[in-house]
Design an enzyme around this catalytic site. Structure first.
Site, PDB file in Angstrom:
ATOM      1  N   HIS A 242      81.248  67.856 -51.010  1.00  0.00           N
ATOM      2  CA  HIS A 242      82.121  67.704 -49.847  1.00  0.00           C
ATOM      3  C   HIS A 242      82.889  69.015 -49.711  1.00  0.00           C
ATOM      4  O   HIS A 242      83.399  69.530 -50.700  1.00  0.00           O
ATOM      5  CB  HIS A 242      83.079  66.526 -50.087  1.00  0.00           C
ATOM      6  CG  HIS A 242      83.775  66.067 -48.851  1.00  0.00           C
ATOM      7  ND1 HIS A 242      84.718  66.827 -48.213  1.00  0.00           N
ATOM      8  CD2 HIS A 242      83.654  64.924 -48.133  1.00  0.00           C
ATOM      9  CE1 HIS A 242      85.146  66.169 -47.148  1.00  0.00           C
ATOM     10  NE2 HIS A 242      84.515  65.014 -47.073  1.00  0.00           N
ATOM     11  N   ARG A 264      88.378  68.469 -40.093  1.00  0.00           N
ATOM     12  CA  ARG A 264      87.599  69.539 -39.455  1.00  0.00           C
ATOM     13  C   ARG A 264      87.075  69.061 -38.108  1.00  0.00           C
ATOM     14  O   ARG A 264      87.041  69.801 -37.134  1.00  0.00           O
ATOM     15  CB  ARG A 264      86.440  69.960 -40.351  1.00  0.00           C
ATOM     16  CG  ARG A 264      86.855  70.857 -41.502  1.00  0.00           C
ATOM     17  CD  ARG A 264      85.657  71.251 -42.354  1.00  0.00           C
ATOM     18  NE  ARG A 264      85.058  70.113 -43.026  1.00  0.00           N
ATOM     19  CZ  ARG A 264      83.846  69.660 -42.824  1.00  0.00           C
ATOM     20  NH1 ARG A 264      83.051  70.251 -41.959  1.00  0.00           N
ATOM     21  NH2 ARG A 264      83.391  68.615 -43.477  1.00  0.00           N
TER      22      ARG A 264
END
Ligand SMILES: Cc1cc2nc3c(=O)[nH]c(=O)nc-3n(C[C@H](O)[C@H](O)[C@H](O)COP(=O)(O)OP(=O)(O)OC[C@H]3O[C@@H](n4cnc5c(N)ncnc54)[C@H](O)[C@@H]3O)c2cc1C
Length: 580
Positions: A242, A264
């Site tokens: 991740h 994000r």
């Protein structure tokens, strides 16, 4: 071999190892299939309080909404998996998710977020062509595990909590599973549970990397036991990182924990140590590129020395408005605040973090393994996700296949499967291996674990090449040998956590060797596996997956052709109407 150490013996029709989504669902469905059967769950922690299903934030993928379909979810899963998936398993996943989510809501009692019109709210997740991630805020796992645990507590299932499985014990004739050897961590006593059916659901977990997300109870014990009893593992080179694990400093378990992808997705920026954005150098989708691409980009910046004070990069959110960030990402803002960082108004240091293992034990769509009576489900299993797992397909995988495994085991018991007598040599060997560290001079196990974490991160992590992998291979052998000379204090076996750290490390080293061997064998780059010396992905039509076995202490790796049972590269199951 010496006389056998005292082992308390138990019998149960069904034995389940692990109490994540896979283990708990298996218990409920085994009960339903075989109401009179005795069922035992043995788990390294407390039922409902351990494992990664509880940690699920984002949610659960399922094709529910009008316009979405199992075919579309299947194609996203296959394309995300870069065509390495076992297609029958992937099909079971997407169709089983539709049944399982209804069961979770209507029978288990989970509340998921809803739209104003009463339909279940489904959010967007990377790599999916439809918004299909069902969730309960960003605490989806707690909702699922709490409700499931209540049902299991009420289902007449025997619980062996704080019991660690250490070896699968075959039958005397060697043709089936007879039971499992366990340590009661509260006392240090050995137990053998004989069972007609055993489920391996201990949940993998790439905790051998310097930065990682899974819970501390996960040390790949299940995969290590599977290798030792002769099962083959596939896709082990496929470890998902991740991109944004929190960097909170040394000596805190908060380092490595996930700052969710939605940050994000909502427009967060990644900045190097020079406080400039860098994603334009790597992908036109910038910070919204997929996990593997963003992780590799961050890692490259780290290699180039463009780093924040703690050696990572920065995540910036304040340009989206601090109040807005606080409102949208309450959980993430609070997590950072707890560690002294201001996510809404400042910069937070992040680093890629090992998150999930796509690889695991090879198994059939009904969860059978190649050993009679031994079943596997959840993150211990391999083949469902291929080279990459879509966010949201993890908890679907564990619950769908846990459900299937429970039913398969119940049916096996109803069909009159026998209790086998255990192979006493295997029991003695299991006990002797577990007691070995107590007979060796005590040393610094933590130092060995740190060495493992560093070498896996540096040489078998986000970027790999032949020379790094070969060197890792040698270092892993040396670490394994070092384990034979470094022991732990054994004056008391009750809650002897140093002993369990040693056992954890032993499992992690074996599984790390497996990852390394598979990564050496795969001379291309696919999904989560990137070889800087073989950057091309190879022809999808000729896709093959890795298979690793342990024989006489050595790992044997082979490449196996993928069987495109439902769809071939270049084709799709989505018809024109759905595609429109
Ligand atoms: C931080 C985080 C966030 C995540 N978010 C998502 C998400 O949003 N969506 C998604 O789909 N997936 C997510 N995942 C992945 C998801 O959690 C897993 O795919 C899935 O829940 C694994 O389920 P499981 O039942 O196989 O294993 P787990 O839930 O991990 O359970 C494993 C069980 O085995 C026990 N165990 C381990 N070793 C032994 C042993 N030797 N003997 C006995 N018991 C043992 C453990 O104590 C535990 O009870 C996330 C994972 C993490 C770490």
């Amino acid at each position: 071999m010496g006389t056998i150490h005292s082992i308390e013996r138990h019998r149960s029709d069904i034995l389940i190892l692990g109490s994540g989504g896979a283990g708990l669902f298996a218990a409920l469905h085994a009960r339903r299939a075989a109401p009179e059967a005795s069922i035992t769950i043995a788990v390294k922690g407390l039922l409902g309080k351990c494992g990664c299903t509880r940690m699920v934030q984002g949610g659960y993928n399922v094709a529910l909404a009008a316009g979405d379909s199992a075919e579309r979810h299947f194609m996203d899963t296959i394309e995300g998996g870069k065509w390495l998936n076992h297609q029958e398993l992937a099909w079971r996943l997407v169709t089983g998710a539709q049944e399982t989510i209804r069961e979770l809501e209507n029978e288990i009692g989970c509340f998921f977020d809803r739209n104003a019109d009463g339909t279940v709210h489904q959010k967007a997740f990377a790599g999916q062509t439809f918004d299909r991630t069902v969730h309960k805020g960003d605490l989806t796992g707690i909702e699922i595990i709490n409700r499931l645990s209540e049902q299991v507590w009420n289902a007449g299932v025997r619980r062996m909590e704080d019991h660690r499985a250490i070896a699968m014990i075959p039958s005397r004739e060697g043709d089936a599973i007879a039971g499992v050897l366990l340590i009661d961590m509260r006392s240090g006593a050995f137990h053998l549970v004989q069972a007609r059916a055993v489920l391996l659901a201990t949940g993998g977990g790439p905790t051998m990397y310097r930065y990682h997300t899974p819970s501390g109870d996960k040390s790949c014990d299940g995969m290590a036991m599977a290798l030792r009893v002769g099962l083959s593992l596939r896709d082990m080179e496929m470890v998902q990182f991740h991109p944004t694990g929190l960097l909170a400093g040394l000596d805190t378990r908060m380092t490595g924990t996930v700052l969710e992808e939605g940050l994000r997705g909502a427009g967060g920026y990644l900045l190097g140590g020079d406080r400039q954005r860098f994603m334009h150098k790597y992908d036109p989708k910038l910070e919204r590129a997929t996990r593997d691409i963003v992780s590799r980009a961050i890692y490259q910046e780290m290699l180039d020395g463009n780093v924040s004070p703690m050696g990572g990069v920065y995540l910036q959110m304040h340009h989206l408005g601090a109040d807005n960030v606080r409102r949208q990402f309450k959980g993430m803002v609070e997590r950072c605040e707890d560690c002294g960082f201001d996510l809404a108004g400042g910069l937070v240091e992040v680093v890629p973090t090992a998150h999930y293992m796509m690889g695991g034990v090879e198994f059939e769509p009904d969860c059978r393994s190649t050993i009679d009576g031994l079943f596997v489900a959840g993150e211990d299993s391999g083949g469902v996700h291929g080279a990459n797992r879509l966010g949201g397909n993890g908890v679907a995988n564990s619950t769908v296949f846990g459900r299937i495994a429970g039913r398969s085991m119940g049916e096996r018991v109803l069909a009159g499967a026998p209790l086998h007598e255990p192979d006493t040599h295997a029991m003695e060997a299991g006990v002797a291996a577990a007691l070995a560290p107590l007979r060796q001079p005590p040393g610094d196990v933590g130092e060995l674990r740190a060495a493992l974490a560093a070498l896996m991160w540096d040489k078998v992590g986000i970027l790999r090449d032949a020379s790094g992998l070969a060197s890792a291979c040698g270092e892993l052998t040396a670490l394994d040998e070092a384990m034979d000379h470094i022991g732990v204090e054994g004056a008391s076996l009750a809650y002897n956590l140093s002993w369990h750290d040693w056992l954890n490390l032993k499992s992690l080293i074996l599984v790390s060797r497996t990852i390394t061997a598979a990564a050496m064998a795969r001379e291309d780059s696919r999904g989560a596996h990137f070889r800087s010396d073989h950057p091309l992905s190879g022809a999808e039509e000729e896709s093959s997956f890795t298979r690793v076995r342990l024989a006489d202490g050595a790992l044997a790796v082979s490449m196996q052709a993928v069987d495109f049972t439902r769809v071939r590269p270049g084709q799709t199951l989505i018809d024109d109407e759905q595609a429109a």
